[in-house]
Scaffold this motif. Structure first.
Motif, PDB file in Angstrom:
ATOM      1  N   ASN A   1     -34.879  -7.748   3.066  1.00 20.73           N
ATOM      2  CA  ASN A   1     -35.273  -8.612   1.961  1.00 20.73           C
ATOM      3  C   ASN A   1     -36.785  -8.492   1.756  1.00 20.73           C
ATOM      4  O   ASN A   1     -37.556  -8.771   2.669  1.00 20.73           O
ATOM      5  N   VAL A   2     -37.173  -8.059   0.564  1.00 22.15           N
ATOM      6  CA  VAL A   2     -38.595  -7.968   0.216  1.00 22.15           C
ATOM      7  C   VAL A   2     -38.821  -8.878  -0.986  1.00 22.15           C
ATOM      8  O   VAL A   2     -38.375  -8.570  -2.088  1.00 22.15           O
ATOM      9  N   ARG A   3     -39.446 -10.005  -0.735  1.00 21.64           N
ATOM     10  CA  ARG A   3     -39.741 -11.000  -1.771  1.00 21.64           C
ATOM     11  C   ARG A   3     -38.516 -11.331  -2.635  1.00 21.64           C
ATOM     12  O   ARG A   3     -38.576 -11.344  -3.858  1.00 21.64           O
ATOM     13  N   GLY A   4     -37.387 -11.552  -1.969  1.00 19.81           N
ATOM     14  CA  GLY A   4     -36.174 -11.957  -2.669  1.00 19.81           C
ATOM     15  C   GLY A   4     -35.327 -10.831  -3.212  1.00 19.81           C
ATOM     16  O   GLY A   4     -34.287 -11.072  -3.813  1.00 19.81           O
ATOM     17  N   ASN A   5     -35.738  -9.581  -3.007  1.00 22.96           N
ATOM     18  CA  ASN A   5     -34.966  -8.422  -3.459  1.00 22.96           C
ATOM     19  C   ASN A   5     -34.455  -7.651  -2.251  1.00 22.96           C
ATOM     20  O   ASN A   5     -35.205  -7.381  -1.313  1.00 22.96           O
ATOM     21  N   LEU A   6     -33.168  -7.267  -2.287  1.00 23.85           N
ATOM     22  CA  LEU A   6     -32.595  -6.491  -1.199  1.00 23.85           C
ATOM     23  C   LEU A   6     -32.882  -5.005  -1.398  1.00 23.85           C
ATOM     24  O   LEU A   6     -32.730  -4.478  -2.503  1.00 23.85           O
ATOM     25  N   TYR A   7     -33.316  -4.351  -0.323  1.00 26.95           N
ATOM     26  CA  TYR A   7     -33.596  -2.915  -0.328  1.00 26.95           C
ATOM     27  C   TYR A   7     -32.745  -2.247   0.746  1.00 26.95           C
ATOM     28  O   TYR A   7     -32.648  -2.756   1.865  1.00 26.95           O
ATOM     29  N   SER A   8     -32.147  -1.113   0.401  1.00 26.62           N
ATOM     30  CA  SER A   8     -31.457  -0.313   1.413  1.00 26.62           C
ATOM     31  C   SER A   8     -32.517   0.487   2.160  1.00 26.62           C
ATOM     32  O   SER A   8     -33.464   0.986   1.564  1.00 26.62           O
ATOM     33  N   VAL A   9     -32.354   0.601   3.483  1.00 33.49           N
ATOM     34  CA  VAL A   9     -33.373   1.231   4.324  1.00 33.49           C
ATOM     35  C   VAL A   9     -32.794   2.461   5.021  1.00 33.49           C
ATOM     36  O   VAL A   9     -31.785   2.375   5.708  1.00 33.49           O
ATOM     37  N   VAL A  10     -33.467   3.601   4.833  1.00 32.79           N
ATOM     38  CA  VAL A  10     -33.089   4.861   5.465  1.00 32.79           C
ATOM     39  C   VAL A  10     -34.166   5.234   6.474  1.00 32.79           C
ATOM     40  O   VAL A  10     -35.352   5.273   6.135  1.00 32.79           O
TER      41      VAL A  10
ATOM     42  N   THR B   1     -31.155  -5.873   8.356  1.00 36.83           N
ATOM     43  CA  THR B   1     -29.796  -6.279   8.711  1.00 36.83           C
ATOM     44  C   THR B   1     -28.884  -5.059   8.651  1.00 36.83           C
ATOM     45  O   THR B   1     -28.751  -4.438   7.597  1.00 36.83           O
ATOM     46  N   PRO B   2     -28.264  -4.701   9.786  1.00 39.30           N
ATOM     47  CA  PRO B   2     -27.383  -3.524   9.800  1.00 39.30           C
ATOM     48  C   PRO B   2     -26.168  -3.707   8.890  1.00 39.30           C
ATOM     49  O   PRO B   2     -25.704  -4.823   8.662  1.00 39.30           O
ATOM     50  N   VAL B   3     -25.657  -2.590   8.392  1.00 42.26           N
ATOM     51  CA  VAL B   3     -24.442  -2.568   7.583  1.00 42.26           C
ATOM     52  C   VAL B   3     -23.427  -1.728   8.353  1.00 42.26           C
ATOM     53  O   VAL B   3     -23.704  -0.575   8.678  1.00 42.26           O
ATOM     54  N   PRO B   4     -22.234  -2.291   8.644  1.00 31.70           N
ATOM     55  CA  PRO B   4     -21.255  -1.532   9.424  1.00 31.70           C
ATOM     56  C   PRO B   4     -20.681  -0.347   8.652  1.00 31.70           C
ATOM     57  O   PRO B   4     -20.709  -0.312   7.419  1.00 31.70           O
ATOM     58  N   LEU B   5     -20.189   0.617   9.405  1.00 26.75           N
ATOM     59  CA  LEU B   5     -19.496   1.800   8.888  1.00 26.75           C
ATOM     60  C   LEU B   5     -20.366   2.660   7.978  1.00 26.75           C
ATOM     61  O   LEU B   5     -19.904   3.206   6.984  1.00 26.75           O
ATOM     62  N   THR B   6     -21.650   2.769   8.336  1.00 29.03           N
ATOM     63  CA  THR B   6     -22.567   3.616   7.580  1.00 29.03           C
ATOM     64  C   THR B   6     -23.124   4.692   8.509  1.00 29.03           C
ATOM     65  O   THR B   6     -22.975   4.627   9.723  1.00 29.03           O
ATOM     66  N   GLN B   7     -23.758   5.685   7.920  1.00 30.28           N
ATOM     67  CA  GLN B   7     -24.389   6.759   8.683  1.00 30.28           C
ATOM     68  C   GLN B   7     -25.438   6.162   9.624  1.00 30.28           C
ATOM     69  O   GLN B   7     -26.056   5.145   9.302  1.00 30.28           O
ATOM     70  N   PRO B   8     -25.674   6.801  10.776  1.00 31.33           N
ATOM     71  CA  PRO B   8     -26.677   6.276  11.712  1.00 31.33           C
ATOM     72  C   PRO B   8     -28.071   6.169  11.100  1.00 31.33           C
ATOM     73  O   PRO B   8     -28.851   5.299  11.475  1.00 31.33           O
ATOM     74  N   TRP B   9     -28.408   7.049  10.161  1.00 33.08           N
ATOM     75  CA  TRP B   9     -29.734   7.030   9.537  1.00 33.08           C
ATOM     76  C   TRP B   9     -29.872   5.931   8.488  1.00 33.08           C
ATOM     77  O   TRP B   9     -30.977   5.619   8.061  1.00 33.08           O
ATOM     78  N   PHE B  10     -28.754   5.345   8.055  1.00 32.73           N
ATOM     79  CA  PHE B  10     -28.818   4.216   7.121  1.00 32.73           C
ATOM     80  C   PHE B  10     -28.917   2.955   7.969  1.00 32.73           C
ATOM     81  O   PHE B  10     -27.950   2.516   8.576  1.00 32.73           O
ATOM     82  N   LEU B  11     -30.117   2.388   8.017  1.00 30.02           N
ATOM     83  CA  LEU B  11     -30.360   1.271   8.926  1.00 30.02           C
ATOM     84  C   LEU B  11     -29.798  -0.046   8.440  1.00 30.02           C
ATOM     85  O   LEU B  11     -29.528  -0.936   9.228  1.00 30.02           O
ATOM     86  N   GLY B  12     -29.670  -0.208   7.125  1.00 27.01           N
ATOM     87  CA  GLY B  12     -29.148  -1.463   6.600  1.00 27.01           C
ATOM     88  C   GLY B  12     -29.952  -1.954   5.420  1.00 27.01           C
ATOM     89  O   GLY B  12     -30.517  -1.169   4.656  1.00 27.01           O
ATOM     90  N   LEU B  13     -30.025  -3.282   5.307  1.00 28.00           N
ATOM     91  CA  LEU B  13     -30.700  -3.929   4.180  1.00 28.00           C
ATOM     92  C   LEU B  13     -31.829  -4.810   4.669  1.00 28.00           C
ATOM     93  O   LEU B  13     -31.758  -5.386   5.754  1.00 28.00           O
TER      94      LEU B  13
END
Length: 182
Positions: free
Chosen positions: A82-91, A68-80
């Motif tokens: 969900n991995v087995r109920g835990n949110l991970y930030s994705v680069v 899921t994208p997150v607005p107003l972030t660097q282009p290389w930060f793709l968003g968040l």
């Protein structure tokens, strides 16, 4: 026909959760190399370059889940994700390196970083994972003048490929990596 309770066999198979299984698997994979004094590392491709990181600095390797994208972030930060109920930030590690954003395909993988690196639920999206590599047969070629502190060593394998060894603990402390906002 109905089954009577006496005809049902009790389950004798021991259930193991996924994290315990993975930790045991990593321990078994590392055991032979520990006796040789050589540490196996996880090899992967990002930005059309070959990279190595210590296996203990990764938690898990996954096929790419929805992000899921997150607005107003660097282009290389793709968003968040969900991995087995835990949110991970994705680069997108390729994009973080200044290369084009990854094109997702069957080889694209998500490397979950271990909490031992200082990262809290962070992941790197990479083009491809090669699996375990030992630098035992590699020749060290040093570190480049423009290398970041987290790019700790360069290696040349027997086929002439250059590998960049990274320290994920240093990567997550890098100010550029931490600054995801635009």
């Amino acid at each position: 026909m109905s089954s009577s309770p006496s005809s049902l066999k009790p389950r004798s198979a021991k259930r193991t959760n996924l994290r315990t299984f993975q930790n045991e698997l990593v321990s078994r994979m590392m055991a032979p190399t520990a006796t040789e004094g050589v540490e196996s590392q996880l090899g992967f491709v990002a930005g059309d370059e070959r990279w190595l990181c210590r296996l203990q600095q990764t938690e898990e390797v996954l096929t790419t889940p929805p992000i899921t994208p997150v607005p107003l972030t660097q282009p290389w930060f793709l968003g968040l994700t969900n991995v087995r109920g835990n949110l991970y930030s994705v680069v997108d590690f390729s994009s973080f390196l200044g290369k084009p954003l990854l094109v997702h395909n069957a080889d694209t993988r998500l490397l979950l970083l271990s909490r031992s690196t200082g990262a809290i639920n962070a992941a790197l999206l990479v083009q491809r994972v090669y699996g375990l590599r030992s630098v035992k047969g590699f020749a060290p070629t040093g570190q480049g003048a423009q290398d970041k502190a987290w790019n700790v060593q360069h290696w040349m394998d027997a086929e002439g490929h250059t590998w960049h060894e990274m320290d994920l603990s240093k990567l997550v402390q890098d100010s550029e990596f931490q600054h995801i906002g635009r």
